[in-house]
Structure formats: C-alpha cells, structure tokens
Design a protein around this motif. Structure first.
Motif, PDB file in Angstrom:
ATOM      1  N   ASP A 140     -52.708  -1.433 -35.923  1.00 43.97           N
ATOM      2  CA  ASP A 140     -51.746  -1.962 -36.883  1.00 43.97           C
ATOM      3  C   ASP A 140     -50.424  -1.188 -36.781  1.00 43.97           C
ATOM      4  O   ASP A 140     -50.100  -0.677 -35.710  1.00 43.97           O
ATOM      5  CB  ASP A 140     -52.331  -1.936 -38.298  1.00 43.97           C
ATOM      6  N   ASP A 141     -49.717  -1.059 -37.877  1.00 51.63           N
ATOM      7  CA  ASP A 141     -48.402  -0.402 -37.892  1.00 51.63           C
ATOM      8  C   ASP A 141     -48.487   1.116 -37.815  1.00 51.63           C
ATOM      9  O   ASP A 141     -47.462   1.787 -37.756  1.00 51.63           O
ATOM     10  CB  ASP A 141     -47.642  -0.763 -39.176  1.00 51.63           C
ATOM     11  N   ARG A 142     -49.707   1.646 -37.850  1.00 48.74           N
ATOM     12  CA  ARG A 142     -49.873   3.102 -37.849  1.00 48.74           C
ATOM     13  C   ARG A 142     -50.207   3.617 -36.454  1.00 48.74           C
ATOM     14  O   ARG A 142     -50.760   2.915 -35.626  1.00 48.74           O
ATOM     15  CB  ARG A 142     -50.987   3.507 -38.810  1.00 48.74           C
ATOM     16  N   CYS A 143     -49.868   4.881 -36.249  1.00 47.84           N
ATOM     17  CA  CYS A 143     -50.189   5.589 -35.019  1.00 47.84           C
ATOM     18  C   CYS A 143     -51.450   6.398 -35.317  1.00 47.84           C
ATOM     19  O   CYS A 143     -51.473   7.180 -36.269  1.00 47.84           O
ATOM     20  CB  CYS A 143     -49.028   6.505 -34.675  1.00 47.84           C
ATOM     21  N   GLU A 144     -52.520   6.191 -34.554  1.00 53.44           N
ATOM     22  CA  GLU A 144     -53.757   6.946 -34.763  1.00 53.44           C
ATOM     23  C   GLU A 144     -53.863   8.060 -33.737  1.00 53.44           C
ATOM     24  O   GLU A 144     -53.634   7.841 -32.547  1.00 53.44           O
ATOM     25  CB  GLU A 144     -54.994   6.060 -34.632  1.00 53.44           C
ATOM     26  N   THR A 145     -54.224   9.241 -34.204  1.00 52.29           N
ATOM     27  CA  THR A 145     -54.511  10.365 -33.324  1.00 52.29           C
ATOM     28  C   THR A 145     -55.911  10.833 -33.645  1.00 52.29           C
ATOM     29  O   THR A 145     -56.281  10.931 -34.821  1.00 52.29           O
ATOM     30  CB  THR A 145     -53.502  11.506 -33.522  1.00 52.29           C
ATOM     31  N   PHE A 146     -56.702  11.073 -32.598  1.00 55.41           N
ATOM     32  CA  PHE A 146     -58.063  11.549 -32.841  1.00 55.41           C
ATOM     33  C   PHE A 146     -58.457  12.648 -31.875  1.00 55.41           C
ATOM     34  O   PHE A 146     -57.962  12.724 -30.762  1.00 55.41           O
ATOM     35  CB  PHE A 146     -59.081  10.396 -32.823  1.00 55.41           C
ATOM     36  N   LYS A 191     -50.561   4.379 -29.971  1.00 56.57           N
ATOM     37  CA  LYS A 191     -49.333   3.925 -30.607  1.00 56.57           C
ATOM     38  C   LYS A 191     -49.569   2.635 -31.408  1.00 56.57           C
ATOM     39  O   LYS A 191     -50.479   1.864 -31.101  1.00 56.57           O
ATOM     40  CB  LYS A 191     -48.244   3.684 -29.558  1.00 56.57           C
ATOM     41  N   PRO A 192     -48.727   2.367 -32.421  1.00 56.74           N
ATOM     42  CA  PRO A 192     -48.866   1.154 -33.214  1.00 56.74           C
ATOM     43  C   PRO A 192     -48.793  -0.112 -32.349  1.00 56.74           C
ATOM     44  O   PRO A 192     -48.112  -0.131 -31.323  1.00 56.74           O
ATOM     45  CB  PRO A 192     -47.673   1.207 -34.169  1.00 56.74           C
ATOM     46  N   HIS A 193     -49.507  -1.126 -32.782  1.00 56.71           N
ATOM     47  CA  HIS A 193     -49.508  -2.463 -32.177  1.00 56.71           C
ATOM     48  C   HIS A 193     -50.076  -2.506 -30.760  1.00 56.71           C
ATOM     49  O   HIS A 193     -49.844  -3.471 -30.028  1.00 56.71           O
ATOM     50  CB  HIS A 193     -48.112  -3.088 -32.215  1.00 56.71           C
ATOM     51  N   THR A 194     -50.817  -1.492 -30.369  1.00 53.64           N
ATOM     52  CA  THR A 194     -51.435  -1.482 -29.049  1.00 53.64           C
ATOM     53  C   THR A 194     -52.634  -2.426 -29.047  1.00 53.64           C
ATOM     54  O   THR A 194     -53.517  -2.319 -29.890  1.00 53.64           O
ATOM     55  CB  THR A 194     -51.895  -0.054 -28.671  1.00 53.64           C
ATOM     56  N   LYS A 195     -52.651  -3.355 -28.096  1.00 53.95           N
ATOM     57  CA  LYS A 195     -53.789  -4.266 -27.903  1.00 53.95           C
ATOM     58  C   LYS A 195     -54.608  -3.709 -26.752  1.00 53.95           C
ATOM     59  O   LYS A 195     -54.054  -3.403 -25.696  1.00 53.95           O
ATOM     60  CB  LYS A 195     -53.306  -5.675 -27.586  1.00 53.95           C
ATOM     61  N   LYS A 249     -65.638  11.578 -33.655  1.00 58.90           N
ATOM     62  CA  LYS A 249     -64.247  12.033 -33.583  1.00 58.90           C
ATOM     63  C   LYS A 249     -63.683  12.271 -34.972  1.00 58.90           C
ATOM     64  O   LYS A 249     -64.103  11.653 -35.950  1.00 58.90           O
ATOM     65  CB  LYS A 249     -63.372  11.022 -32.841  1.00 58.90           C
ATOM     66  N   HIS A 250     -62.736  13.198 -35.073  1.00 58.37           N
ATOM     67  CA  HIS A 250     -61.903  13.363 -36.258  1.00 58.37           C
ATOM     68  C   HIS A 250     -60.661  12.517 -36.018  1.00 58.37           C
ATOM     69  O   HIS A 250     -60.169  12.437 -34.885  1.00 58.37           O
ATOM     70  CB  HIS A 250     -61.455  14.819 -36.427  1.00 58.37           C
ATOM     71  N   TYR A 251     -60.132  11.886 -37.073  1.00 58.58           N
ATOM     72  CA  TYR A 251     -58.950  11.041 -36.873  1.00 58.58           C
ATOM     73  C   TYR A 251     -57.953  11.200 -38.017  1.00 58.58           C
ATOM     74  O   TYR A 251     -58.312  11.593 -39.131  1.00 58.58           O
ATOM     75  CB  TYR A 251     -59.359   9.570 -36.745  1.00 58.58           C
ATOM     76  N   ILE A 252     -56.698  10.881 -37.697  1.00 55.94           N
ATOM     77  CA  ILE A 252     -55.602  10.921 -38.670  1.00 55.94           C
ATOM     78  C   ILE A 252     -54.596   9.865 -38.254  1.00 55.94           C
ATOM     79  O   ILE A 252     -54.440   9.561 -37.067  1.00 55.94           O
ATOM     80  CB  ILE A 252     -54.955  12.340 -38.714  1.00 55.94           C
ATOM     81  N   PHE A 253     -53.923   9.293 -39.234  1.00 57.40           N
ATOM     82  CA  PHE A 253     -52.876   8.317 -38.960  1.00 57.40           C
ATOM     83  C   PHE A 253     -51.508   8.944 -39.164  1.00 57.40           C
ATOM     84  O   PHE A 253     -51.303   9.742 -40.089  1.00 57.40           O
ATOM     85  CB  PHE A 253     -53.027   7.081 -39.854  1.00 57.40           C
ATOM     86  N   ASP A 254     -50.576   8.575 -38.283  1.00 58.27           N
ATOM     87  CA  ASP A 254     -49.175   9.012 -38.355  1.00 58.27           C
ATOM     88  C   ASP A 254     -49.019  10.534 -38.426  1.00 58.27           C
ATOM     89  O   ASP A 254     -48.240  11.065 -39.204  1.00 58.27           O
ATOM     90  CB  ASP A 254     -48.471   8.336 -39.543  1.00 58.27           C
ATOM     91  N   MET A 255     -49.768  11.217 -37.575  1.00 61.51           N
ATOM     92  CA  MET A 255     -49.702  12.675 -37.496  1.00 61.51           C
ATOM     93  C   MET A 255     -48.330  13.110 -37.008  1.00 61.51           C
ATOM     94  O   MET A 255     -47.781  12.539 -36.076  1.00 61.51           O
ATOM     95  CB  MET A 255     -50.769  13.194 -36.533  1.00 61.51           C
ATOM     96  N   LYS A 256     -47.779  14.108 -37.654  1.00 64.17           N
ATOM     97  CA  LYS A 256     -46.497  14.680 -37.226  1.00 64.17           C
ATOM     98  C   LYS A 256     -46.779  15.740 -36.182  1.00 64.17           C
ATOM     99  O   LYS A 256     -47.614  16.612 -36.365  1.00 64.17           O
ATOM    100  CB  LYS A 256     -45.753  15.298 -38.415  1.00 64.17           C
ATOM    101  N   PHE A 257     -46.110  15.650 -35.034  1.00 65.66           N
ATOM    102  CA  PHE A 257     -46.366  16.566 -33.920  1.00 65.66           C
ATOM    103  C   PHE A 257     -45.538  17.813 -34.022  1.00 65.66           C
ATOM    104  O   PHE A 257     -44.469  17.870 -34.451  1.00 65.66           O
ATOM    105  CB  PHE A 257     -46.082  15.874 -32.583  1.00 65.66           C
TER     106      PHE A 257
END
Length: 92
Positions: A35-41, A69-73, A84-92
């Motif tokens: 979706d609109d969010r960036c997932e990092t795991f 990245k967002p909107h990745t198909k 896995k551990h996961y977070i959305f919109d993680m600041k690097f």
C-alpha cells in the motif's frame, strides 16, 4: 532507487526492529501489492524471496534487513518457514 532493498542491518536498525511485532509464515507463494507505506523487516529465521513483475528477484534469509517500497507489486515466496520483525515507514 530499487523497489526492494536487501542488506545487513546496522546495530541501530537491528535494535529498533527487534522491538517491533513479529510475523510468521509457512512455506507458500502468493501475489502481493504494498500500500502507501514502506515496509522494512528483519528476518529472524527462515528464507524467502520477492519477485517483481519484471522478473527481478530479491532473496533474503536470517539476518537480512529488507525494505519494500510503497505500491510494489510482487510475488512473495517463503522457501523455509519465516519469522520476521517488521515496521512501516522506518526512518533511516
């Protein structure tokens, strides 16, 4: 920038991710669209891959940090039971 990034985490990234929720999944393959969010795991155990519609494939395993990245198909494949551990919109 690549839609999927696989790398080893920094100490700070690993510390942050280890405090996040856990997601687990058995061996399976399925289509996904972010979706609109960036997932990092952070992969705790297991292995899998994400393949884009254009054929690019990103493999990951225990110890890898992955950002989608967002909107990745894509097509997700879990080759070995994954945790896995996961977070959305993680600041690097």
């Amino acid at each position: 920038m690549e839609p999927i990034i696989v790398r080893k985490p920094t100490k700070e990234q690993e510390d942050l991710l280890r405090k996040q929720p856990v997601w687990e999944h058995d061996i399976e393959t399925w289509k996904a669209e972010y979706d609109d969010r960036c997932e990092t795991f952070l992969v705790i155990s297991g292995k899998g891959s994400i393949q884009l519609e254009d054929g690019r494939k990103y493999n990951f395993a225990s110890g890898d940090l992955v950002t989608c990245k967002p909107h990745t198909k894509c097509v997700w494949t879990v080759d070995e039971y994954i945790k896995k551990h996961y977070i959305f919109d993680m600041k690097f």
